[in-house]
Write a protein that holds these residues in place. Structure first.
Motif, mmCIF file in Angstrom:
data_model
loop_
_atom_site.group_PDB
_atom_site.id
_atom_site.type_symbol
_atom_site.label_atom_id
_atom_site.label_comp_id
_atom_site.label_asym_id
_atom_site.label_seq_id
_atom_site.Cartn_x
_atom_site.Cartn_y
_atom_site.Cartn_z
ATOM 1 N N GLU A 184 0.560 -0.622 -5.512
ATOM 2 C CA GLU A 184 0.629 -0.455 -3.738
ATOM 3 C C GLU A 184 -0.619 0.630 -2.977
ATOM 4 N N THR A 185 -1.139 0.133 -1.919
ATOM 5 C CA THR A 185 -2.105 0.454 -0.771
ATOM 6 C C THR A 185 -1.809 1.327 -0.120
ATOM 7 N N ASN A 186 -2.404 2.009 0.743
ATOM 8 C CA ASN A 186 -1.972 2.034 2.200
ATOM 9 C C ASN A 186 -3.290 1.063 3.025
#
Length: 83
Positions: A78-80
């Motif tokens: 998960e990346t922002n």
């Protein structure tokens, strides 16, 4: 060193529907589901609809067994991302 392990994993995997799948696990799941479906068909009474339903039930049981035995190997990161 990492490139050789990636190369080895690519040799043991094939692409199915844009996803890498282990050849060994694919064959194992095909055999389990086929045996379940064929076993259900053979164990059914010789009446037409019962053979179909028990064959399908055997395939579903094979699918459940495969989902228990073969664990997914995907890793989600998960990346922002901001627009």
């Amino acid at each position: 060193m990492k490139k050789s392990s990636e190369g080895d994993s690519l040799k043991n995997n094939i692409e199915v529907w844009e996803d890498l799948v282990s050849i060994k696990e694919l064959v194992m799941s095909l055999v389990i589901c086929s045996l379940g479906a064929f076993g259900g068909y053979l164990l059914a009474p010789k009446e037409r609809p019962k053979q179909l339903f028990l064959g399908l039930l055997g395939a579903i049981i094979g699918f459940v067994i495969c989902s228990i035995i073969i664990k997914p190997k995907r890793e989600f990161i998960e990346t922002n991302q901001e627009d």
